[in-house]
Design an enzyme around this catalytic site. Structure first.
Site, short mmCIF file in Angstrom:
data_model
loop_
_atom_site.label_atom_id
_atom_site.label_comp_id
_atom_site.label_asym_id
_atom_site.label_seq_id
_atom_site.Cartn_x
_atom_site.Cartn_y
_atom_site.Cartn_z
N GLY A 203 -27.18 -19.19 -4.44
CA GLY A 203 -25.94 -19.59 -3.79
C GLY A 203 -25.13 -18.48 -3.14
N CYS A 328 -36.09 -12.16 3.10
CA CYS A 328 -35.88 -10.79 2.60
C CYS A 328 -37.21 -10.07 2.49
CB CYS A 328 -35.08 -10.78 1.30
SG CYS A 328 -35.76 -11.84 0.02
C1 LIG Z 1 -34.56 -16.76 -0.71
S1 LIG Z 1 -34.20 -18.00 -1.88
C2 LIG Z 1 -32.66 -18.60 -1.30
C3 LIG Z 1 -31.51 -17.70 -1.63
C4 LIG Z 1 -30.18 -18.34 -1.31
N1 LIG Z 1 -30.07 -18.72 0.07
C5 LIG Z 1 -29.02 -17.41 -1.66
O1 LIG Z 1 -28.47 -16.78 -0.77
O2 LIG Z 1 -28.69 -17.31 -2.84
C6 LIG Z 1 -35.29 -19.26 -1.41
C7 LIG Z 1 -35.05 -20.55 -2.16
O3 LIG Z 1 -35.88 -21.55 -1.56
C8 LIG Z 1 -36.17 -22.51 -2.54
N2 LIG Z 1 -37.29 -23.32 -2.03
C9 LIG Z 1 -38.61 -23.05 -2.08
N3 LIG Z 1 -39.29 -24.04 -1.49
C10 LIG Z 1 -38.38 -24.95 -1.05
C11 LIG Z 1 -38.48 -26.20 -0.39
N4 LIG Z 1 -39.66 -26.71 -0.04
N5 LIG Z 1 -37.35 -26.86 -0.11
C12 LIG Z 1 -36.14 -26.36 -0.48
N6 LIG Z 1 -35.99 -25.19 -1.12
C13 LIG Z 1 -37.10 -24.48 -1.39
C14 LIG Z 1 -36.46 -21.67 -3.77
O4 LIG Z 1 -36.29 -22.43 -4.94
C15 LIG Z 1 -35.43 -20.55 -3.63
O5 LIG Z 1 -34.29 -20.82 -4.40
#
Ligand SMILES: C[S@@+](CC[C@H](N)C(=O)[O-])C[C@H]1O[C@@H](n2cnc3c(N)ncnc32)[C@H](O)[C@@H]1O
Length: 402
Positions: A203, A328
């Site tokens: 988040g 990232c």
């Molecule tokens: C890079 S992290 C996001 C970080 C977040 N935006 C933040 O700033 O805290 C990527 C996220 O994508 C989620 N994710 C992976 N596959 C996904 C999907 N098919 N649909 C939605 N979310 C997904 C993962 O659970 C993970 O929490």
């Protein structure tokens, strides 16, 4: 003579006693020795990055590699919802500055003596010219002045103390990689916007977007149930209860790749912050590491998942709406290639035309805080550097024309 014999026997017995107390080396294998993988995921990640990034980044790779393997640097995203008005002043007193808003004119023009500065070889004349360009190009970007992020100066690796709760138990700041605020700033949320954060947990970026205090409605989604729980906790620790209602906010846990089937042509702004190889984590933590042998398939599928998420985000945006793709990782396959394919497929499959928004003014404005990769043909990327150990963060902004 007798005394000497007794002494020798006593000494031998002591040695035997000690031996019985000390386990013989290698008699019992240490527990970890049996379970520790022969090739820890962190080593596999380093091998992989050495092979790919040395080609992709060339001469830059050795310095980026050292930075990636060193202590990362954080930023403190200020929480405007906190009733504690002194948070930024306290951080400033400790030597921090708000890298977004504390850009005094002198420093902007590169006139200050700064031995570490990335623009140290820039002449005053060049700096003034560039500053004019900034002025012209930044005005259409309209960065929100409400998003504030405190960082310690270049080369200063002081760590932040944990944030303190205010009288309503809301925390004063959120610690994150300061470079991850850039995609949120560049998303350029305006008054009354409908915003979707497709992969939102835990988040940090959603919180940065909320700081703009302009949003009409925010939808935060993450497919992982456990991470969505964490996302909820974060929102509750930073945002007042009055705001966390269905009128302003929706928290969902769908597979984002299917969003195009659920809701299309709806949002003014969409953030697609996809799962990726999280390069820094992969190099430093064996736990939950995508280079673990058991996760090879998942790792190889990443570019396809990223493409599907970006396409779904594009469909979710309304015509005229803007989509920010971010990762990232330094990987070209997960960054530029995904964006290229998404632009192509959006046209082919959904008849959606997109234009790429130029983010160079943003990189120019924050060139003293971050190191940016030399010109990429699509998007911008913060690359880690020992003196400013943020990133990697890749971002590319698209605008829907149809
Ligand atoms: C890079 S992290 C996001 C970080 C977040 N935006 C933040 O700033 O805290 C990527 C996220 O994508 C989620 N994710 C992976 N596959 C996904 C999907 N098919 N649909 C939605 N979310 C997904 C993962 O659970 C993970 O929490």
């Amino acid at each position: 003579m007798m005394a000497l014999l007794l002494d020798t026997r006593l000494l031998l017995r002591r040695v035997q006693d000690l031996r019985s107390l000390t386990p013989r080396r290698h008699r019992v294998k240490d527990k970890w020795a049996a379970t520790r993988p022969k090739y820890p995921p962190t080593s596999l990640a380093l091998q992989h990055f050495d092979a790919t990034y040395s080609v992709q980044l060339g001469q830059l790779w050795p310095s980026v590699r050292v930075a990636l393997l060193s202590e990362r640097k954080y930023g403190a995203l200020l929480n405007n919802f906190s009733s504690d008005d002194d948070v930024l002043a306290d951080l400033r007193a400790k030597g921090c500055s708000d890298f977004i808003n504390d850009t005094d004119t002198e420093a902007q023009l590169g006139l200050k003596q700064d031995s570490e500065s990335v623009v140290q070889e820039e002449s005053k004349e060049d700096a003034v010219k560039k500053s004019d360009v900034d002025g012209q190009q930044l005005s259409p970007l309209k960065l929100s002045p409400n998003i504030k992020c405190a960082v310690f100066p270049r080369g200063d690796i002081t760590q932040f103390k944990p944030a303190r709760p205010d009288m309503y138990r809301l925390l004063g700041y959120y610690l994150l990689d300061a470079a991850s605020v850039l995609p949120c700033l560049a998303l350029n949320v305006q008054e009354g916007h409908y915003v979707l954060d497709l992969c939102a947990a835990p988040g940090g970026k959603a919180l940065a977007i909320l700081q703009a205090q302009a949003i009409r409605f925010l939808c935060v989604n993450d497919t992982s149930a456990s991470r969505t729980t964490r996302l909820r906790q974060v929102l509750h620790s930073y945002v007042p209860k009055e705001f966390l209602n269905e009128k302003n906010l929706r928290i969902t846990s769908f597979d984002g790749t299917k969003w195009g089937e659920i809701e299309t042509n709806t949002f003014d702004r969409v953030l697609v912050d996809v799962p990726c190889t999280t390069d820094r984590h992969s190099l430093t933590e064996d736990d939950n590491n995508i280079f673990n042998k058991t996760r090879t398939g998942e790792r190889r599928r990443l570019p396809q998942v990223q493409l599907e998420l970006l396409l779904a985000g594009i469909q979710a945006a309304c015509p005229g709406g803007e989509i920010m793709y971010s990762t990232c990782t330094l990987s070209q396959i997960q960054n530029l290639r995904v964006v290229e394919q998404a632009i192509h497929l959006a046209k082919e499959k959904h008849n959606i035309t997109l234009e790429v928004v130029d983010l160079r003014p943003l990189t120019h404005m924050f060139r003293k805080t971050f190191h940016f990769a030399p010109t990429l043909h699509l998007g911008e990327m913060v690359i880690p550097h020992l003196a400013a150990n943020f990133g990697p963060i890749y971002m590319c902004k698209l605008r829907r024309l149809t």
